[in-house]
Write a protein that holds these residues in place. Structure first.
Motif, PDB file in Angstrom:
ATOM      1  N   UNK A 178       0.852  -1.191   0.000  1.00  0.00           N
ATOM      2  CA  UNK A 178       0.000   0.000   0.000  1.00  0.00           C
ATOM      3  C   UNK A 178       0.892   1.248   0.000  1.00  0.00           C
ATOM      4  N   UNK A 179       1.904   1.236   0.862  1.00  0.00           N
ATOM      5  CA  UNK A 179       2.833   2.367   0.938  1.00  0.00           C
ATOM      6  C   UNK A 179       3.617   2.516  -0.358  1.00  0.00           C
ATOM      7  N   UNK A 180       4.061   1.391  -0.930  1.00  0.00           N
ATOM      8  CA  UNK A 180       4.888   1.443  -2.140  1.00  0.00           C
ATOM      9  C   UNK A 180       4.117   2.030  -3.317  1.00  0.00           C
ATOM     10  N   UNK A 181       2.895   1.540  -3.529  1.00  0.00           N
ATOM     11  CA  UNK A 181       2.133   2.046  -4.671  1.00  0.00           C
ATOM     12  C   UNK A 181       1.723   3.498  -4.440  1.00  0.00           C
ATOM     13  N   UNK A 182       1.510   3.870  -3.180  1.00  0.00           N
ATOM     14  CA  UNK A 182       1.194   5.269  -2.868  1.00  0.00           C
ATOM     15  C   UNK A 182       2.367   6.177  -3.230  1.00  0.00           C
ATOM     16  N   UNK A 183       3.581   5.734  -2.915  1.00  0.00           N
ATOM     17  CA  UNK A 183       4.774   6.525  -3.227  1.00  0.00           C
ATOM     18  C   UNK A 183       4.975   6.651  -4.736  1.00  0.00           C
ATOM     19  N   UNK A 184       4.777   5.539  -5.450  1.00  0.00           N
ATOM     20  CA  UNK A 184       4.937   5.571  -6.909  1.00  0.00           C
ATOM     21  C   UNK A 184       3.921   6.518  -7.536  1.00  0.00           C
ATOM     22  N   UNK A 185       2.667   6.385  -7.132  1.00  0.00           N
ATOM     23  CA  UNK A 185       1.616   7.239  -7.691  1.00  0.00           C
ATOM     24  C   UNK A 185       1.877   8.706  -7.352  1.00  0.00           C
ATOM     25  N   UNK A 186       2.270   8.978  -6.109  1.00  0.00           N
ATOM     26  CA  UNK A 186       2.551  10.363  -5.702  1.00  0.00           C
ATOM     27  C   UNK A 186       3.691  10.947  -6.522  1.00  0.00           C
ATOM     28  N   UNK A 187       4.728  10.139  -6.739  1.00  0.00           N
ATOM     29  CA  UNK A 187       5.859  10.621  -7.528  1.00  0.00           C
ATOM     30  C   UNK A 187       5.478  10.916  -8.968  1.00  0.00           C
TER      31      UNK A 187
ATOM     32  N   UNK B  46       2.400  11.611 -10.147  1.00  0.00           N
ATOM     33  CA  UNK B  46       1.504  12.765 -10.183  1.00  0.00           C
ATOM     34  C   UNK B  46       2.266  14.071  -9.974  1.00  0.00           C
ATOM     35  N   UNK B  47       3.288  14.037  -9.110  1.00  0.00           N
ATOM     36  CA  UNK B  47       4.123  15.226  -8.916  1.00  0.00           C
ATOM     37  C   UNK B  47       4.862  15.574 -10.207  1.00  0.00           C
ATOM     38  N   UNK B  48       5.359  14.553 -10.879  1.00  0.00           N
ATOM     39  CA  UNK B  48       6.023  14.763 -12.170  1.00  0.00           C
ATOM     40  C   UNK B  48       5.064  15.365 -13.188  1.00  0.00           C
ATOM     41  N   UNK B  49       3.832  14.831 -13.244  1.00  0.00           N
ATOM     42  CA  UNK B  49       2.831  15.376 -14.160  1.00  0.00           C
ATOM     43  C   UNK B  49       2.534  16.838 -13.825  1.00  0.00           C
ATOM     44  N   UNK B  50       2.466  17.122 -12.534  1.00  0.00           N
ATOM     45  CA  UNK B  50       2.162  18.488 -12.099  1.00  0.00           C
ATOM     46  C   UNK B  50       3.275  19.458 -12.503  1.00  0.00           C
ATOM     47  N   UNK B  51       4.533  19.078 -12.220  1.00  0.00           N
ATOM     48  CA  UNK B  51       5.655  19.961 -12.517  1.00  0.00           C
ATOM     49  C   UNK B  51       5.882  20.113 -14.020  1.00  0.00           C
ATOM     50  N   UNK B  52       5.633  19.058 -14.764  1.00  0.00           N
ATOM     51  CA  UNK B  52       5.843  19.107 -16.217  1.00  0.00           C
ATOM     52  C   UNK B  52       4.607  19.573 -16.965  1.00  0.00           C
ATOM     53  N   UNK B  53       3.530  19.879 -16.225  1.00  0.00           N
ATOM     54  CA  UNK B  53       2.277  20.348 -16.830  1.00  0.00           C
ATOM     55  C   UNK B  53       1.770  19.358 -17.884  1.00  0.00           C
ATOM     56  N   UNK B  54       1.818  18.066 -17.526  1.00  0.00           N
ATOM     57  CA  UNK B  54       1.402  17.003 -18.436  1.00  0.00           C
ATOM     58  C   UNK B  54      -0.122  16.928 -18.529  1.00  0.00           C
TER      59      UNK B  54
ATOM     60  N   UNK C 192      -7.219   2.430  -9.227  1.00  0.00           N
ATOM     61  CA  UNK C 192      -7.807   3.187 -10.331  1.00  0.00           C
ATOM     62  C   UNK C 192      -6.818   4.232 -10.866  1.00  0.00           C
ATOM     63  N   UNK C 193      -6.198   4.993  -9.971  1.00  0.00           N
ATOM     64  CA  UNK C 193      -5.238   6.023 -10.398  1.00  0.00           C
ATOM     65  C   UNK C 193      -4.022   5.374 -11.055  1.00  0.00           C
ATOM     66  N   UNK C 194      -3.560   4.265 -10.479  1.00  0.00           N
ATOM     67  CA  UNK C 194      -2.431   3.551 -11.085  1.00  0.00           C
ATOM     68  C   UNK C 194      -2.783   3.096 -12.495  1.00  0.00           C
ATOM     69  N   UNK C 195      -4.011   2.587 -12.690  1.00  0.00           N
ATOM     70  CA  UNK C 195      -4.443   2.152 -14.016  1.00  0.00           C
ATOM     71  C   UNK C 195      -4.416   3.309 -15.009  1.00  0.00           C
TER      72      UNK C 195
END
Length: 423
Positions: free
Chosen positions: A29-38, A40-48, A94-97
């Motif tokens: 649960x923690x691992x997938x949360x970290x991956x998804x957060x990372x 999404x942060x990349x998408x946010x910073x790169x304006x994807x 769902x978000x990971x998908x």
């Protein structure tokens, strides 16, 4: 992001912590949360941007309906820690998908295929190490009873928590490993062949009836879908493979003194109405009929099922955590709408993978027929087991689903408009 997804998929079997009551649930649960957060942060910073078709594909809409139905059910029945966990787990899946579908849409699916080889090899290596550690159980000098030996062997499940879950996650590896055998380089073909061999050893050793039947469904479906393109040499190879599969399975079970236990499992299957599994299903169906609209709430099946006769005559000696049927589980906890939506998720993936198979291009080969056969077999596993419980299964399932969803999106549209930006 490619490297993050490749590594994450490959090392899932290695993500374990023995500091919690369950070695895998919390840490994954923690691992997938970290991956998804990372990501999404990349998408946010790169304006994807996220393509509209990623979110509005029928399979993703069906899964979104399951989550929404769970939320309504939790409001109706009351929120508890288990309800919150299940809803969050579903949202993360769902978000990971969405992330994986977006990635495959932009960069293709082939860069993720090799991760399946390493996932399978890591998992098989852990399992065989555990089996070797218990090799004394079937040695001639063992003083333990056959019942104790069987029970202790059945508890060995690598890092999947249950032997059935171990076999079912390895089943999800098969379509990709077989596809790599047809398109991969020589070294990858050797690794893939070795991984498949270890999977077959695992399946016969764990004696998961669900997965053995699923392998039969998978193989039969694959042959029927590609019947017209098969040549005489292919049929000969299939016959030889079937003989080696059955003969190897028999040899493995005899060597490990598991053959009699396997016959016992088959007899239990044939005498279904007197089995504990029948009582699970019967009680679950009664629970569903009494709570058709909102269900009993996420995580509440194991709390409410006693009211429907499951434990009568057991004197408190048995306790079930789930109904060993993912479809009944969703129906009973989320209600009728959630259950139908979860069923539609499989039907949509089967429809789209079959369509892609019928309209396949030369470079795709048997890829989509492998996925269709896999979803068909995995649907059967979900009908008699509980793979939905584990993050590992959800991750791999949605990675496979992303290949089909992207293939269908590209068939329908050549240019996809942007739905929203992560601002």
């Amino acid at each position: 992001m490619r490297r993050v997804l490749q590594i994450f998929i490959a090392i899932i079997p290695l993500i374990v912590s023995f500091s919690t009551s369950d070695p895998t649930l919390a840490i994954r649960f923690l691992a997938i949360s970290c991956v998804i957060s990372g990501v999404l942060l990349y998408y946010f910073l790169a304006n994807k941007s996220i393509y509209k078709e990623v979110v509005t594909h029928p399979a993703m809409l069906a899964f979104a309906v399951v989550i929404i139905a769970y939320i309504f059910s939790a409001f109706y029945n009351g929120f508890g820690s288990e309800s919150i966990y299940i809803i969050l787990k579903s949202v993360l899946s769902y978000v990971f998908a969405i992330i994986v579908i977006q990635f495959v849409l932009q960069e293709g699916y082939k860069s993720l295929l090799n991760s399946f080889i390493y996932f399978s090899l890591f998992l098989s290596a852990i399992y065989l190490f555990q089996i070797q550690s218990y090799s004394y159980l079937w040695s001639d000098g063992s003083m333990k009873s056959d019942f104790v030996i069987k029970h202790e062997i059945d508890d060995i499940a690598a890092t999947m928590g249950h032997k059935n879950l171990l076999s079912s996650i390895q089943f999800l590896m098969l379509p990709i490993l077989i596809y790599i055998l047809t398109i991969g380089k020589r070294f990858l073909k050797i690794l893939s062949s070795f991984a498949i061999l270890l999977i077959l050893i695992t399946v016969f050793q764990t004696q998961s009836r669900a997965v053995l039947f699923a392998v039969g469904i998978f193989s039969s479906s694959l042959v029927l879908l590609n019947y017209t393109s098969l040549q005489k040499k292919h049929f000969t190879a299939l016959l030889v493979g079937a003989v080696l599969f059955l003969g190897g399975g028999y040899a493995i079970m005899k060597y490990t003194n598991r053959y009699d236990a396997f016959l016992g499992e088959i007899n239990k299957t044939l005498d279904f109405t007197s089995s504990s599994r029948y009582k699970l299903y019967d009680s679950s169906l009664q629970l569903i009929s009494e709570n058709p609209l909102f269900g009993v709430g996420p995580g509440n099946w194991k709390i409410d099922v006693w009211e429907y006769g499951l434990y009568i005559g057991t004197w408190g000696k048995s306790f079930a955590q789930r109904p060993h049927n993912d479809f009944l589980w969703v129906f009973s906890e989320g209600g009728f709408i959630a259950g139908i939506a979860y069923l539609l998720l499989f039907i949509i993936l089967l429809r789209d993978s079959y369509y892609l198979h019928k309209n396949r291009k030369e470079e795709d080969g048997i890829f989509y027929s492998l996925l269709f056969s896999c979803f068909l077999g995995f649907g059967f596993i979900s009908l008699v087991d509980f793979p939905m419980e584990r993050f590992s299964h959800n991750i791999i399932f949605f990675v496979l689903a992303s290949f089909v969803i992207v293939g269908r999106i590209k068939e329908v549209k050549t240019k996809m408009p942007t739905w929203f930006k992560l601002l």
